[in-house]
Design a protein around this motif. Structure first.
Motif, PDB file in Angstrom:
ATOM      1  N   LEU A 246      43.576  59.294  50.689  1.00 48.69           N
ATOM      2  CA  LEU A 246      44.536  58.210  50.466  1.00 48.69           C
ATOM      3  C   LEU A 246      44.020  57.231  49.409  1.00 48.69           C
ATOM      4  N   SER A 247      42.700  56.985  49.430  1.00 47.45           N
ATOM      5  CA  SER A 247      42.130  55.995  48.514  1.00 47.45           C
ATOM      6  C   SER A 247      42.255  56.443  47.059  1.00 47.45           C
ATOM      7  N   PHE A 248      42.462  57.758  46.858  1.00 50.14           N
ATOM      8  CA  PHE A 248      42.618  58.268  45.491  1.00 50.14           C
ATOM      9  C   PHE A 248      44.080  58.429  45.083  1.00 50.14           C
ATOM     10  N   GLN A 249      45.019  57.921  45.920  1.00 46.99           N
ATOM     11  CA  GLN A 249      46.447  58.071  45.612  1.00 46.99           C
ATOM     12  C   GLN A 249      47.154  56.725  45.587  1.00 46.99           C
ATOM     13  N   PRO A 250      46.708  55.795  44.722  1.00 44.55           N
ATOM     14  CA  PRO A 250      47.406  54.501  44.683  1.00 44.55           C
ATOM     15  C   PRO A 250      48.780  54.632  44.010  1.00 44.55           C
ATOM     16  N   ALA A 251      49.645  53.614  44.233  1.00 46.86           N
ATOM     17  CA  ALA A 251      50.993  53.647  43.659  1.00 46.86           C
ATOM     18  C   ALA A 251      50.939  53.630  42.131  1.00 46.86           C
ATOM     19  N   GLN A 252      49.950  52.940  41.590  1.00 51.05           N
ATOM     20  CA  GLN A 252      49.809  52.940  40.137  1.00 51.05           C
ATOM     21  C   GLN A 252      48.333  52.928  39.771  1.00 51.05           C
ATOM     22  N   GLY A 253      48.014  53.295  38.524  1.00 52.40           N
ATOM     23  CA  GLY A 253      46.641  53.188  38.031  1.00 52.40           C
ATOM     24  C   GLY A 253      45.855  54.459  38.092  1.00 52.40           C
ATOM     25  N   GLY A 254      46.492  55.575  38.427  1.00 52.75           N
ATOM     26  CA  GLY A 254      45.785  56.849  38.404  1.00 52.75           C
ATOM     27  C   GLY A 254      44.907  57.042  39.625  1.00 52.75           C
ATOM     28  N   VAL A 255      44.013  58.056  39.540  1.00 53.55           N
ATOM     29  CA  VAL A 255      43.211  58.469  40.694  1.00 53.55           C
ATOM     30  C   VAL A 255      42.302  57.332  41.166  1.00 53.55           C
ATOM     31  N   PHE A 256      41.649  56.648  40.239  1.00 55.62           N
ATOM     32  CA  PHE A 256      40.693  55.599  40.623  1.00 55.62           C
ATOM     33  C   PHE A 256      41.306  54.205  40.596  1.00 55.62           C
ATOM     34  N   GLY A 257      42.637  54.142  40.583  1.00 55.62           N
ATOM     35  CA  GLY A 257      43.337  52.869  40.467  1.00 55.62           C
ATOM     36  C   GLY A 257      42.949  51.866  41.543  1.00 55.62           C
ATOM     37  N   ALA A 258      42.879  52.312  42.803  1.00 55.61           N
ATOM     38  CA  ALA A 258      42.588  51.389  43.900  1.00 55.61           C
ATOM     39  C   ALA A 258      41.184  50.831  43.752  1.00 55.61           C
ATOM     40  N   TYR A 259      40.243  51.710  43.372  1.00 56.81           N
ATOM     41  CA  TYR A 259      38.851  51.258  43.192  1.00 56.81           C
ATOM     42  C   TYR A 259      38.761  50.264  42.041  1.00 56.81           C
ATOM     43  N   ARG A 260      39.521  50.597  40.926  1.00 63.33           N
ATOM     44  CA  ARG A 260      39.495  49.699  39.771  1.00 63.33           C
ATOM     45  C   ARG A 260      40.036  48.339  40.177  1.00 63.33           C
ATOM     46  N   GLU A 261      41.097  48.354  40.973  1.00 56.31           N
ATOM     47  CA  GLU A 261      41.709  47.092  41.411  1.00 56.31           C
ATOM     48  C   GLU A 261      40.705  46.266  42.214  1.00 56.31           C
ATOM     49  N   PHE A 262      39.957  46.937  43.101  1.00 58.46           N
ATOM     50  CA  PHE A 262      38.987  46.232  43.946  1.00 58.46           C
ATOM     51  C   PHE A 262      37.874  45.615  43.107  1.00 58.46           C
ATOM     52  N   PHE A 263      37.314  46.439  42.180  1.00 54.48           N
ATOM     53  CA  PHE A 263      36.129  45.963  41.463  1.00 54.48           C
ATOM     54  C   PHE A 263      36.452  45.007  40.326  1.00 54.48           C
ATOM     55  N   THR A 264      37.711  45.021  39.814  1.00 52.87           N
ATOM     56  CA  THR A 264      38.020  44.093  38.727  1.00 52.87           C
ATOM     57  C   THR A 264      38.399  42.714  39.257  1.00 52.87           C
ATOM     58  N   ASP A 265      38.813  42.640  40.535  1.00 49.42           N
ATOM     59  CA  ASP A 265      39.215  41.360  41.120  1.00 49.42           C
ATOM     60  C   ASP A 265      37.998  40.701  41.773  1.00 49.42           C
ATOM     61  N   ALA A 266      37.522  39.602  41.209  1.00 51.70           N
ATOM     62  CA  ALA A 266      36.303  38.960  41.714  1.00 51.70           C
ATOM     63  C   ALA A 266      36.459  38.549  43.179  1.00 51.70           C
ATOM     64  N   TYR A 267      37.653  38.108  43.564  1.00 53.81           N
ATOM     65  CA  TYR A 267      37.914  37.665  44.941  1.00 53.81           C
ATOM     66  C   TYR A 267      37.661  38.812  45.925  1.00 53.81           C
ATOM     67  N   GLN A 268      38.038  40.035  45.481  1.00 60.97           N
ATOM     68  CA  GLN A 268      37.809  41.216  46.335  1.00 60.97           C
ATOM     69  C   GLN A 268      36.356  41.664  46.233  1.00 60.97           C
ATOM     70  N   ARG A 269      35.857  41.770  44.983  1.00 60.58           N
ATOM     71  CA  ARG A 269      34.529  42.322  44.733  1.00 60.58           C
ATOM     72  C   ARG A 269      33.450  41.503  45.455  1.00 60.58           C
ATOM     73  N   ASP A 270      33.631  40.173  45.454  1.00 63.55           N
ATOM     74  CA  ASP A 270      32.596  39.316  46.037  1.00 63.55           C
ATOM     75  C   ASP A 270      32.449  39.474  47.544  1.00 63.55           C
ATOM     76  N   THR A 271      33.435  40.115  48.180  1.00 60.07           N
ATOM     77  CA  THR A 271      33.297  40.292  49.633  1.00 60.07           C
ATOM     78  C   THR A 271      32.061  41.133  49.955  1.00 60.07           C
TER      79      THR A 271
END
Lengths: 348, 307
Positions: free
Chosen positions: B58-83
């Motif tokens: 599931l983590s590799f099937q985001p609605a947008q952004g390709g295979v690694f989209g969800a991971y990219r979203e997590f690591f590019t957002d400082a609010y998420q990454r800092d957790t």
């Protein structure tokens, strides 16, 4: 701390939960002596050793090294070497590091640590195993590491707690000779705890026989072997025939005793008078089949190499243990005798 | 005659061949008892392996952004990454403190003494309480109107209440209270597995109390400490209830599990939630791998005790 002329135990007592494990041991150990503490399990011999090492506080009494009081000194400052029954080698350290541990604790110069460690390892002939961990060694090798670790410090006193009891019979004999050889060459004062009378007799200069926390006798191996002080020591020193009897007549040191259909001449140890209840103690090897003597019926014959161990029964059913040079047949009737000097008569 | 003979012999050889085959299998540990594994194996597959694999997928099937989209979203957002840093900042000190505090207490308690069972019970009770009860207790005790602050103010040590709840410290205390019993019990059992005569031997060789602990007991205990650290760390890293109840879930104690929960159940972005969960697992694995890697450099053999 090394080098003393005598070590004195003065009324050393240790209680466990209201019971005396050791009740008043007084003993003077001279420098260079090999002392064996001998007794059945639970007699207090290991307690005595732990008190000497400082691992158990005394309940009463004191220990003196010449004029220095020792029983208040913690174990790490007594400078005694100890060999434990289960060896207690440090499992995470190599043989070399085990042996050098005590030297490093004394903050000796590195060269000296290396030299003395090498000497101790070659003394117990483990040069090829110096880099191994204790878990990779056989029981006999571990034993030798434990000895090397204890003697490398050239301690004023070496304490050994049944060091051979975990080895098989052949290795036990070899290590026994090894320990005696080490004692002869290094001259280290040694206190050795064992329950094996043969081990104690062969190793020690003096033996201390303990029973129920009390000293029964202190003496040289010869004294204990030939003249045990009482029936308990006799029992422990291999006098397998302990016959309850009654004194018939006393002629000086020689007494005539009878009982259970047997009449014997023996030597009195302690005061006995006519009519007293006594115990006659005879070693199996002193009781021989001969043309005269007590008639017995052979019951069990065991082959023991040079001779036969025989269990026979008198007419009244008392079992006697003796030795014979030729194999008697079970059921055969023979007569047995013992020299009066080898029949010890103890008052009960 | 001969025909009946062969007929009778044939099934016999057949049976013996089958017996021999069964023996050979049994020698390799294959026999009918293996069938007993089936129910357990089925549960593990259906309830753990399948959902786990499904989550990773599931983590590799985001609605947008390709295979690694969800991971990219997590690591590019400082609010998420800092957790990740927030969670590590809570879990690592808590695990270290739990292990460090357990060692001296367990060391003192490894012998036999009167009241040992009572003391062990008291130390272990927090396990049975659960995080919610612990959190409630902390709020009542350490909160602005709790006994602790009232006592501080009554003695005049502070003029206003010290803030110890609804921030980093509240979560930290909660992790220590719930994690300590695990660490203590594990370390106590590791310590009683070390033969006490080793220290006595070291004493006769001239080692003082401190040297005996440092040179003998501690090296033998260290592998156990590493294992204990890993377990308490993993427990602390997945902190969720106390981070919400006694923490500051929107700010200083926004831990990874809260981020995953928000993504999955408030934003309904399952792929992102799954990706955060996978990241969380990978971080845990990295820490555990580092600690166990260091552990493998230590002596891990027999320690001579009763095990």
């Amino acid at each position: 701390m090394s080098g003393f002329s005598e070590l004195r135990l003065d009324g050393v007592r240790r209680r466990f939960g209201g019971r005396d494990a050791l009740a008043g041991l007084s003993l003077t150990i001279r420098r260079g002596e090999f002392i064996a503490l001998l007794g059945p399990s639970g007699c207090g011999k290991s307690t005595a050793l732990n008190c000497l090492a400082g691992l158990l506080p005394l309940s009463e009494g004191s220990i003196w090294q010449d004029e220095t009081r020792l029983d208040t000194v913690p174990p790490e400052r007594r400078g005694f070497g100890m060999v434990f029954q289960n060896y207690a080698l440090f499992p995470h350290l190599s043989v070399r590091r085990n042996v050098s541990f005590g030297l490093q604790m004394r903050r000796l110069p590195r060269d000296e640590v290396r030299r003395r460690t090498d000497e101790a390892i070659s003394l117990v002939r483990l040069e090829d195993h110096a880099a191994k961990l204790p878990g990779q060694l056989s029981g006999g090798q571990q034993q030798r590491v434990a000895i090397a670790r204890a003697v490398v410090l050239e301690p004023a006193l070496v304490l050994m707690d049944e060091p051979l009891s975990n080895l098989d019979a052949k290795l036990r004999l070899e290590m026994r000779t090894e320990i005696r050889r080490l004692h002869q060459s290094l001259g280290l004062t040694t206190v050795y705890v064992t329950h094996d009378q043969e081990e104690a007799l062969s190793l020690a200069d003096r033996l201390v026989v303990l029973r129920d926390g009390r000293v029964e006798q202190i003496g040289t191996p010869q004294e204990l072997h030939n003249r045990p002080a009482n029936r308990h020591v006799a029992d422990f020193m291999g006098y397998r025939n302990l016959l309850p009897m009654r004194v018939k007549a006393v002629h000086g040191a020689t007494v005539t005793v009878d009982g259970a259909g047997v009449s014997l001449d023996g030597t009195a140890i302690g005061p006995v008078g006519a009519g007293d209840e006594v115990v006659a103690a005879i070693r199996p090897e002193d009781l021989r089949a001969g043309p005269h003597g007590v008639p017995v019926t052979v019951e069990v014959v065991e082959y023991q190499g040079r001779e036969f161990a025989v269990e026979a029964r008198t007419g009244e059913g008392v079992a006697l243990h003796l030795r014979a040079l030729e194999r008697p047949a079970p059921g055969e009737r023979i007569t047995v005798t013992a020299a009066p000097s080898r029949v010890l008569v103890f008052p009960t | 005659m001969s025909a009946t003979d062969t007929n009778q012999r044939a099934p016999k050889t057949n049976t013996s061949a089958r017996t021999a085959w069964r023996h050979r299998l049994a020698e390799r540990g294959m026999d009918r008892q293996l069938l007993l594994l089936i129910p357990g194996l089925a549960c593990v597959l259906a309830l753990f392996v399948y959902p786990f694999a499904y989550g990773i997928g599931l983590s590799f099937q985001p609605a947008q952004g390709g295979v690694f989209g969800a991971y990219r979203e997590f690591f590019t957002d400082a609010y998420q990454r800092d957790t990740i840093a927030t969670t590590l900042g809570l879990a690592l000190p808590a695990a270290i403190l739990n292990v460090a505090a357990s060692v001296p207490i367990a060391y003192r308690m490894r012998g036999r003494f009167r009241g040992k069972r009572l003391l062990t019970t008291i130390l272990v009770v927090p396990i049975t309480l659960g995080t919610v009860l612990t959190a409630e207790g902390l709020l009542n005790y350490l909160g602005p109107a709790g006994w602790f602050n009232r006592a501080l103010m009554a003695t005049g040590l502070t003029g206003e209440p010290v803030r110890l709840t609804n921030n980093y410290w509240g979560v930290f205390f909660s992790l220590v209270i719930t994690g300590f019993p695990f660490a203590f019990l594990l370390i106590l059992s590791y310590l009683s597995g070390i033969d006490p005569t080793l220290e006595r031997a070291a004493a006769t060789l001239g080692a003082g109390r401190g040297q005996r602990f440092r040179r003998i007991t501690l090296p033998l205990l260290a592998p156990g400490l590493a294992t204990t650290f890993c377990l308490t760390f993993v427990l602390a890293f997945s902190v969720f209830p106390s981070a919400v109840l006694v923490g500051d879930p929107a700010g200083t104690t926004r831990v990874v599990s809260i981020a995953a929960y928000h993504a999955a159940y408030e934003a309904y972005d399952y792929p992102l939630g799954s990706a955060i969960a996978v990241v969380m697992g990978v971080v845990e694995l990295v820490v555990v791998a580092v600690v166990l890697g260091l552990r493998s450099l230590l002596y891990t053999g027999a320690t001579g005790g009763k095990g």
